[in-house]
Design an enzyme around this catalytic site. Sequence first.
Site, PDB file in Angstrom:
ATOM      1  N   ASP A   1       5.418  65.166 -19.589  1.00 26.08           N
ATOM      2  CA  ASP A   1       4.156  64.468 -19.320  1.00 26.08           C
ATOM      3  C   ASP A   1       3.120  64.969 -20.307  1.00 26.08           C
ATOM      4  OD1 ASP A   1       4.269  66.977 -17.952  1.00 26.08           O
ATOM      5  OD2 ASP A   1       2.431  66.432 -16.876  1.00 26.08           O
TER       6      ASP A   1
ATOM      7  N   GLU B   1       3.469  68.650 -15.267  1.00 30.04           N
ATOM      8  CA  GLU B   1       2.932  69.937 -15.698  1.00 30.04           C
ATOM      9  C   GLU B   1       1.432  69.883 -15.940  1.00 30.04           C
ATOM     10  OE1 GLU B   1       1.720  73.329 -18.116  1.00 30.04           O
ATOM     11  OE2 GLU B   1       1.593  71.233 -18.720  1.00 30.04           O
TER      12      GLU B   1
END
Lengths: 494, 494
Positions: A120, A185
């Site tokens: 991400d 994250e």
Amino acid sequence: MKCVFVCVVVLAMLGVRVQAFSFNDLTDYVDKHQEEYVEALRDWVSIESDSSDITKRAELQRMMGVVEEKLRGMKGNVSMMDIGTETLEDGRVVALPSVVTAVFGDDENKHTVCVYGHVDVQPARREDGWTTDPYNLTEINGNLYGRGASDNKAPVLAWIHAVEAYTALNMELPVNVKFLIEGMEETGSNGLDVLVESQRDAFFFDVDYIVISDCGWQSTRPALTYGTRGNCYFYAQVEGPKQDLHSGVDGGAVIEPMSDLIGILNSLISASGQILIPGVADAVADFTEEEKKIYEKVDFDMETYRSSIGVERLMYDNKVDLLAHMWRFPTISIHGIEGAFCGFGTKTVIPAKVTAKFSIRQVPNMNPAVVEKQVTDHLHGVFQQRKSPNKLKVKMIIGVKPWLTDTKNALYEAGKRAVKKVFSVEPELIREGGTIPIARTFQDMTGKDIIMLPIGGFDDGLHSQNEKISRYNYMEGTKLFISFLHEVSHIKNN
Amino acid sequence: MKCVFVCVVVLAMLGVRVQAFSFNDLTDYVDKHQEEYVEALRDWVSIESDSSDITKRAELQRMMGVVEEKLRGMKGNVSMMDIGTETLEDGRVVALPSVVTAVFGDDENKHTVCVYGHVDVQPARREDGWTTDPYNLTEINGNLYGRGASDNKAPVLAWIHAVEAYTALNMELPVNVKFLIEGMEETGSNGLDVLVESQRDAFFFDVDYIVISDCGWQSTRPALTYGTRGNCYFYAQVEGPKQDLHSGVDGGAVIEPMSDLIGILNSLISASGQILIPGVADAVADFTEEEKKIYEKVDFDMETYRSSIGVERLMYDNKVDLLAHMWRFPTISIHGIEGAFCGFGTKTVIPAKVTAKFSIRQVPNMNPAVVEKQVTDHLHGVFQQRKSPNKLKVKMIIGVKPWLTDTKNALYEAGKRAVKKVFSVEPELIREGGTIPIARTFQDMTGKDIIMLPIGGFDDGLHSQNEKISRYNYMEGTKLFISFLHEVSHIKNN
């Protein structure tokens, strides 16, 4: 062990020779495949896997699928792990992106390395000041620009390519490799804690070492990272009128939420950058003479750094204080205000509900739960003094502890040998001001040894406009990972 | 005079009877055509004529074209007046939207009324908290919701329909009517000053009275407005690093522009809402006992207002002080910050360049040029004390003077009679906290008598979410304008 044995036999029967380890062959392979590696990064960067924007959740899930497909293509034992749901501010409940795990080898006589990474990214828009399209990887002078290029897509790809290189050359992997790739994250690894805990005696059972490559070097010299800061991310919301008002028609009739919010934000930090929240500094571990000596030795040129970020003057005028405040002291940053006018032009609005976003980096021995109370109490206290008719809500959205380890263990020694092999220099031992939430989770929940093995450059612009990774760091980083797997295989069991 | 005479003769020759003035026929006509009027408003609201957003400039120009077409269809003598260009912040030079003028009648024996209005709007997005699509007029319980519905599209249409009603019924217009419709009001009527000055001896030569309907009532009782506040709109920009930084990686190394900006913004206004900029209060005209008596008589229910805007407590606990601070004292509003993180979710950024937008409403006898210097000096002074390595730029973007007139002149008497005729009550005499930049320009440059004749409701939510005008105000407002034209024709020449 059995599987590997069968494979070797099958390959032998097929006339495929299992090649002995040759570092040169492996690095040659990397050099010959670098265009493919860049194309793979281009594909990954083109997916807007922004985990902070709920409208991009489908893209993020697509990104996880691309990772899964790649690892399946390499004949790994791949799983898509469901990590549940999250509840949004508006009450909606949405699925979190799956975590991808993959296993390459299960030889009981080999060490098992678990590679953690995330795919991400932080938000990025051309209007923010990017000079290239953030989702179209663009190479300029050997640098590959794109959102997520360095944080953390290229490092994850480099790990995949490292394993792939062994396989492609029919070399036996020197260790068993497990991948754990997540997609949350950038917003605090939501859902991963629960997964790690539930998998402690399953996926993590035979893991010996965990490696994280979600950070960068401090200079042009390769580095090993032995500490990260944690982070407590806060929303402070002041709500007044039931809807936005007109600053002409209603200005003078109401205490405006924006002035209340600015008043309380101004109580967080001094003009010289000191945190003003009572109690926060008390928990910070003493800054020892020994630590200062370590910092003195770090190869960090203040002028190069100053000029790379383009400020007139840094907050401290000597290397030790500066590094200490980037690595081992807490800092506070006010990121912005949601709900106020933030567009171009002139709007004469009195915003009705404004939410400041700020965060405090955590260091040993701070405790997020204590910080949450300190911040909340402080802001409510300051707000109360204003005698405002508006309402204040303070909420901690993310609370991640810092992480710190010992650089003299066998795992870091393997890391040092791997760096030496590829770059012909000793690595720098550095800390990282940013937060890698999962490091502390891994440490607390699995008890395994962890190493941070960065390949990103010091000037990669993580979270900023024009994020990049250099082709050099991407390719040599892949070689570093290849080398590291080999060095780990030489760690002697206690 | 000649033209009207010829027209009458021609119409008589064609067998078209010129009807004598009948107020009942005119109001019947309005009642019968109200669905058409609502549809016309729907068409106008559907055009996103946001003058503050340069990307909407084509829509704004299209809006001006729709106004032109409508007035041409009514056989007015219509012109599209070029008012030059503006230079954007990024250096681009773009054309300003044309101003539409139209002339209906040139009888030298009649008074000439110039109707001023604007068809540009404030920004509006569904995400801001609108419960309907701001650009799709939606009727709920007799209210017509849409951006620009009350400010100022319905009032402009009501003026057009008032003239149209006379024409449709073959009634002679009691006065000559001129329209001046602009598209930059919401951003300070850029370009209009120059036009007014250049047209002083042309378009404005035979104008006797200027009427502005760009404001609202103070309660459910119709009102005439005799004063407006001016506005000085400022940008205060703090610039630090050359691009956004990562609050983990770089937090602790730099004095962040956001904390500098918040520090200086907090010096503008006290917790109780007082302006803290030295000198600003000095220029404000004394609040006389006579004025207080006028305010005491205003039909304004504090509880109704408080509950309509939805705050827990107003800034003042009595009507006179509250009205005084909405109408005749300066106020400061901080609208928002451009360049910081303002989206949903969590972004751990250190914004590199942040621009606060705030404005100060102007009252007699403040002078924007003086205020500009006071604000600039003050902010630079506070900033200097912080000893920041960042750079501050302060710029006044809009500087509009307040406007105040005498309510006992013949024009206001005509307005009072018109209100009495349509609503059977005496109008309230009110001031307006908002700014109508052109009022002061008209006064200074043309020397003509000006009246503000509002038809908007007190709770129309101008510049806010869910802006609306009620069907009642829209239709009765049209009748008020019809009546007003008739009453003005009875004003005796001095």
